[in-house]
Design an enzyme around this catalytic site. Structure first.
Site, mmCIF file in Angstrom:
data_model
loop_
_atom_site.group_PDB
_atom_site.id
_atom_site.type_symbol
_atom_site.label_atom_id
_atom_site.label_comp_id
_atom_site.label_asym_id
_atom_site.label_seq_id
_atom_site.Cartn_x
_atom_site.Cartn_y
_atom_site.Cartn_z
ATOM 1 C CB THR A 96 -0.865 0.216 1.218
ATOM 2 O OG1 THR A 96 -1.788 -1.074 1.319
ATOM 3 C CG2 THR A 96 -1.827 1.202 1.145
ATOM 4 C CE LYS A 171 -5.068 -1.113 1.786
ATOM 5 N NZ LYS A 171 -5.366 -2.133 2.195
ATOM 6 C CE LYS A 246 1.422 2.339 4.230
ATOM 7 N NZ LYS A 246 2.220 0.736 3.730
HETATM 8 P P1 NAD Z 1 5.833 -5.791 7.324
HETATM 9 O O1 NAD Z 1 6.579 -4.515 7.915
HETATM 10 O O2 NAD Z 1 5.606 -7.025 8.260
HETATM 11 O O3 NAD Z 1 6.969 -6.252 6.095
HETATM 12 C C1 NAD Z 1 7.573 -5.621 5.168
HETATM 13 C C2 NAD Z 1 8.935 -6.302 4.892
HETATM 14 O O4 NAD Z 1 9.502 -5.427 3.867
HETATM 15 C C3 NAD Z 1 9.667 -6.119 6.172
HETATM 16 O O5 NAD Z 1 10.275 -7.630 6.211
HETATM 17 C C4 NAD Z 1 11.074 -5.287 5.741
HETATM 18 O O6 NAD Z 1 12.240 -5.829 6.210
HETATM 19 C C5 NAD Z 1 10.994 -5.622 4.174
HETATM 20 N N1 NAD Z 1 11.527 -4.597 3.425
HETATM 21 C C6 NAD Z 1 11.843 -3.273 3.588
HETATM 22 N N2 NAD Z 1 12.470 -2.687 2.706
HETATM 23 C C7 NAD Z 1 13.110 -3.650 1.905
HETATM 24 C C8 NAD Z 1 13.944 -3.475 1.080
HETATM 25 N N3 NAD Z 1 14.466 -2.613 0.355
HETATM 26 N N4 NAD Z 1 14.301 -4.898 0.410
HETATM 27 C C9 NAD Z 1 13.814 -5.857 0.923
HETATM 28 N N5 NAD Z 1 13.028 -6.105 1.901
HETATM 29 C C10 NAD Z 1 12.594 -4.992 2.482
HETATM 30 O O7 NAD Z 1 4.643 -5.132 6.654
HETATM 31 P P2 NAD Z 1 3.365 -6.181 6.163
HETATM 32 O O8 NAD Z 1 2.362 -6.220 7.369
HETATM 33 O O9 NAD Z 1 3.601 -7.193 5.541
HETATM 34 O O10 NAD Z 1 2.798 -5.089 5.262
HETATM 35 C C11 NAD Z 1 3.320 -4.926 3.770
HETATM 36 C C12 NAD Z 1 2.659 -3.946 3.063
HETATM 37 O O11 NAD Z 1 0.989 -4.247 2.728
HETATM 38 C C13 NAD Z 1 2.332 -2.699 3.390
HETATM 39 O O12 NAD Z 1 2.556 -1.806 2.497
HETATM 40 C C14 NAD Z 1 1.201 -2.536 4.183
HETATM 41 O O13 NAD Z 1 0.496 -1.391 4.352
HETATM 42 C C15 NAD Z 1 0.080 -3.389 3.391
HETATM 43 N N6 NAD Z 1 -1.039 -4.188 4.005
HETATM 44 C C16 NAD Z 1 -0.805 -4.958 5.182
HETATM 45 C C17 NAD Z 1 -1.899 -5.537 5.605
HETATM 46 C C18 NAD Z 1 -1.776 -6.087 7.137
HETATM 47 O O14 NAD Z 1 -2.570 -6.544 7.853
HETATM 48 N N7 NAD Z 1 -0.422 -6.438 7.645
HETATM 49 C C19 NAD Z 1 -3.173 -5.387 5.185
HETATM 50 C C20 NAD Z 1 -3.184 -4.582 3.989
HETATM 51 C C21 NAD Z 1 -2.041 -4.206 3.447
#
Ligand code: NAD
Length: 297
Positions: A96, A171, A246
């Site tokens: 997102t 979204k 966010k």
């Molecule tokens: P998270 O923080 O658990 O995972 C993100 C991962 O990205 C981390 O493990 C981090 O180390 C990695 N990362 C960051 N920069 C990087 C790079 N340059 N190279 C490689 N890895 C890198 O987040 P999440 O909960 O998995 O969410 C991911 C996305 O999905 C976000 O944009 C969030 O808004 C969206 N989202 C999350 C949910 C939810 O319920 N968790 C629901 C809908 C949407």
């Protein structure tokens, strides 16, 4: 079956990888965090030494990263994914992020001769694990058609919302409505409590009346009304208040730059900001009801 590179193995990425692997795709993955890489390995991916290495020979490159700067960092890295992926590969960004960054990401991919989609999700970790996510997709018809093969194993529903950035736009509109409606439901609950109305009476009326919405019928902040609601479990997420903040922040930034008057959205954003500042950001976003109660003491 195809070769997929998957970058970002956090709460959402690792279970999405597991579903790609289960469907028979070969997944090469990368994350900056060692713990996330371990989760990706457990999900069945081969862990690469960098995003560019993961993209070598990949038919499709999926990113699931925290914010626009991370996606642009991965896409824009001179020795990264765009250099190593074969020409014509499909890039799907499921993170997102803000609409402007999403459009820039499309531009970088297209300039490099790739296909690309912005494809944020709804459904949270539960949906990512069950493979029932909804994808809101922006990009060309050709890219959308190519993406089906991968999106259908990670989700249950794909809506092609329009051109580049349209998925992110859908979204943030959805989640701004959700943030406002959850806040409204929480205020209704606290008003009912002050007026001596039982939770059961309020739920039975509102869930079948004109005030009904997802925030009461699927994720009621009143415990023991709906199976699976976070309120049944001390507000264990679910979808965290931090993530709602966010998404509301992204929505209000987009409202400001586009000139849309989103006053309730901005108010909901401020309320979630206060909830996060009070140390409650890790709770499900329906925990807003506790904050309204506190402000009503
Ligand atoms: P998270 O923080 O658990 O995972 C993100 C991962 O990205 C981390 O493990 C981090 O180390 C990695 N990362 C960051 N920069 C990087 C790079 N340059 N190279 C490689 N890895 C890198 O987040 P999440 O909960 O998995 O969410 C991911 C996305 O999905 C976000 O944009 C969030 O808004 C969206 N989202 C999350 C949910 C939810 O319920 N968790 C629901 C809908 C949407």
């Amino acid at each position: 079956m195809a070769t997929v590179a998957f970058i970002g193995l956090g709460n959402m990425g690792a279970p999405m990888v597991a579903n790609l692997v289960k469907a028979g795709h070969e997944v090469k993955a990368f994350d900056l965090s060692a713990a996330a890489c371990e989760a990706g390995r457990k999900a069945g991916a081969e862990i690469a030494s960098g995003a560019g290495v993961a993209a070598q020979g990949a038919d499709c490159i999926v990113t699931m990263l925290p914010a626009g700067k991370h996606v642009l960092g991965v896409y824009g890295d001179a020795d990264g994914v765009m250099k190593h992926a074969p020409k014509g590969a499909l890039f799907i960004d499921c993170s997102t992020i803000d609409v402007d960054s999403a459009r820039k990401a499309h531009q970088i991919a297209e300039t490099a001769g790739m296909l690309s989609l912005d494809s944020p999700v709804s459904g949270g970790v539960v949906g990512a694990t069950a493979g029932t996510l909804t994808f809101m997709v922006g990009g060309t018809d050709t890219a959308f058609a190519r993406g089906q093969e991968f999106l259908k194993v990670m989700g249950a529903r794909m809506v092609h919302c329009g051109a580049a950035g349209a998925g992110q736009a859908a979204k943030i509109c959805n989640n701004m409505i959700l943030g406002i409606s959850m806040t409204a439901v929480c205020e209704g609950i606290v008003l009912a409590e002050k007026l001596g109305l039982s939770h059961k009476a309020l739920f039975d009326v509102v869930s079948t009346s004109s005030g009904s919405c997802w925030s009461i019928t699927k994720n009621s902040p009143m415990p023991d009304m709906v199976d699976g609601a976070a309120s049944n479990n001390n507000f264990r997420p679910g979808f965290t208040a931090d993530l709602m903040l966010k998404d509301l922040t992204l929505a209000i930034e987009a409202a400001k730059s586009s000139g849309a008057a989103c006053e309730l959205g901005d108010h909901a954003r401020r309320l979630y900001e206060a909830l996060a500042a009070a140390g409650q950001g890790g709770l499900d976003f329906s925990a807003m009801v506790q904050d309204v109660r506190k402000r009503s003491e």
